[in-house]
Design an enzyme around this catalytic site. Structure first.
Site, PDB file in Angstrom:
ATOM      1  N   ASP A 150      -4.985  -5.569  -6.452  1.00 39.16           N
ATOM      2  CA  ASP A 150      -4.759  -4.146  -6.162  1.00 39.16           C
ATOM      3  C   ASP A 150      -3.285  -3.762  -6.316  1.00 39.16           C
ATOM      4  O   ASP A 150      -2.945  -2.625  -6.629  1.00 39.16           O
ATOM      5  CB  ASP A 150      -5.183  -3.787  -4.730  1.00 39.16           C
ATOM      6  CG  ASP A 150      -6.359  -4.573  -4.185  1.00 39.16           C
ATOM      7  OD1 ASP A 150      -6.606  -5.697  -4.656  1.00 39.16           O
ATOM      8  OD2 ASP A 150      -7.018  -4.075  -3.257  1.00 39.16           O
ATOM      9  N   ASP A 182       0.796  -1.225   0.000  1.00 42.10           N
ATOM     10  CA  ASP A 182       0.000   0.000   0.000  1.00 42.10           C
ATOM     11  C   ASP A 182       0.828   1.274   0.000  1.00 42.10           C
ATOM     12  O   ASP A 182       0.292   2.356  -0.283  1.00 42.10           O
ATOM     13  CB  ASP A 182      -0.943   0.021   1.205  1.00 42.10           C
ATOM     14  CG  ASP A 182      -2.104  -0.932   1.027  1.00 42.10           C
ATOM     15  OD1 ASP A 182      -2.546  -1.110  -0.123  1.00 42.10           O
ATOM     16  OD2 ASP A 182      -2.571  -1.509   2.027  1.00 42.10           O
TER      17      ASP A 182
HETATM   18  N1  GLY Z   1      -6.649  -1.894  -1.659  1.00 37.44           N
HETATM   19  C1  GLY Z   1      -7.778  -2.128  -0.867  1.00 37.44           C
HETATM   20  C2  GLY Z   1      -9.098  -1.865  -1.479  1.00 37.44           C
HETATM   21  O1  GLY Z   1      -9.264  -1.677  -2.638  1.00 37.44           O
HETATM   22  O2  GLY Z   1     -10.026  -1.867  -0.704  1.00 37.44           O
END
Ligand code: GLY
Length: 395
Positions: free
Chosen positions: A173, A111
């Site tokens: 993601d 992230d």
């Molecule tokens: N990366 C986490 C989401 O899309 O909730």
């Protein structure tokens, strides 16, 4: 709700019949006026607006270190880009600086890419501030430590290794965060950053998609042999269903990977992931939070997945030289700009009706900051296209 949806589809069809092109400028002005109301609500620059729960007016705030901490300052950068008003530049700087320590420390998950690139990345793009460049380089190096050469992907969630017995896990993601590595490599960083981002995209392309090109949320690998063990979900309805935001990340991520590498296989993946998304989209252009959620049409929508996809399709349209993607993006933006989806006087976010984590029962039918971020990004991209400019153009 069903009644409302029928009315809403009818109004979309009516607008389409009138053949009036979607106009991004009034919506950008709307975003500026909403952000101007939100700006004084933050306690200090360490608290960024994050979510407004369904039916509430008050923001819940997030702090540097959370995966969503960079979206508010990213929005401020886009507003500065649009308005060229130095007051927005100051606000964007103020909310970006506190993110630097969190983005440059040891990466606890993939992230860091979201955190750094949406905030500091836009800040550097628009100001050339050398402190931002240094922070981005450090963030890229830090996230690069999560790459596992045996597997050929990044470890997305180190904290899930023990907790879920997922020895090496990669989520769809994670594709988004390859943009930081491509950028760093192009801007004086190590060539390896490009190579590992490329490898991640290649491995993800081979392992993350079902035959219809819907994406798994999580792929679990053996961390020493690199063997693909299974595909599962974390935020979707079930392992084999199409989680809307995951599919949106796939579309955006592979479009970006094609832009950065010119590998035609990535363009092909982006197009195929788009085709299934558009084919299964409800007539009003906003997906349910999971395309296979069991109670459709009485399931919540996810405006964030719609906004991410709209922004991606504007780029895909250019890269694939196919105007139908732009047409689809404009239809999505038209839907997001309707009374049904805009917050207006309900709260000071831009959009209503996003879903953060349905299986956890959190952020359901809420206003969520990343929906607003990709919405304004898409509006700005469309404005540039309308003006005959490159979507990559800066101030
Ligand atoms: N990366 C986490 C989401 O899309 O909730």
């Amino acid at each position: 709700m069903k009644h409302l949806t029928a009315l809403f589809v009818a109004s979309l069809l009516f607008s389409a019949c009138r053949n009036k092109a979607f106009e991004p400028v009034p919506e950008l002005d709307y975003c500026v006026s909403q952000a101007a109301k939100t700006l004084p609500l933050a306690l200090d620059y360490n608290h960024s607006p994050n979510t407004v729960d369904d039916g509430k007016q008050e923001w819940r705030f997030t702090q540097p270190g959370s995966w969503t901490c960079g979206f508010w300052s990213g929005i401020l950068w886009y507003i500065y880009e649009y308005s060229k008003d130095p007051q927005w530049l100051a606000a964007a700087d103020n909310f970006t600086y506190p993110i630097i320590p969190a983005a440059t420390g040891r990466a606890h998950s993939h992230d860091v890419g979201f955190m750094a690139y949406c905030s500091i990345g836009n800040g550097y793009r628009l100001t050339g501030n050398p402190a931002y460049k240094q922070a981005l380089m450090q963030a890229a190096d830090s996230v690069a430590r999560l790459f596992n050469p045996q597997v050929g992907t990044f470890l997305s969630w180190p904290n899930m290794v023990k907790k879920m017995d997922w020895s090496h896990n990669t989520i769809i993601d994670n594709m988004m965060n390859m943009e930081l590595l491509f950028w760093a490599s192009k801007n004086g960083g190590d060539r390896r950053l490009y190579d590992i981002a490329y490898k991640h995209a290649e491995t993800t392309m081979n392992n993350h998609f079902r035959p219809d090109f819907s994406a798994y949320h999580v792929i679990v690998y053996n961390d020493t042999t690199g063997e693909r063990i299974k595909g599962v979900t974390h935020q979707g309805y079930a392992d084999e269903t199409m989680w809307a935001r995951g599919q949106a990340w796939a579309i955006y991520g592979f479009t970006m990977a094609y832009r950065e590498t010119k590998d035609p296989r990535f363009l092909d993946v982006a197009q195929k992931a788009t085709n299934i998304f558009l084919k299964r989209l409800p007539a009003d252009m906003i997906p349910y939070w999971d395309f296979d959620a069991p109670a459709i049409p009485d399931e919540p929508r996810d405006a964030s997945a719609a906004a991410i996809t709209a922004s991606a399709l504007l780029e895909l349209s250019i890269l694939a030289d196919d105007k139908t993607y732009q047409d689809a993006a404009e239809k999505i933006l038209l839907a997001l700009s309707s009374d049904e989806y805009q917050s207006r006087s309900k709260n000071t976010a831009f959009l209503l009706h996003s879903v953060g984590h349905k299986p956890n029962e959190s952020e359901i039918d809420a206003s969520i900051i990343y929906a607003d971020y990709y919405y304004i990004e898409a509006l700005l991209r469309l404005k540039k296209i309308r003006e005959g400019k490159s979507i990559y153009e800066n101030l």
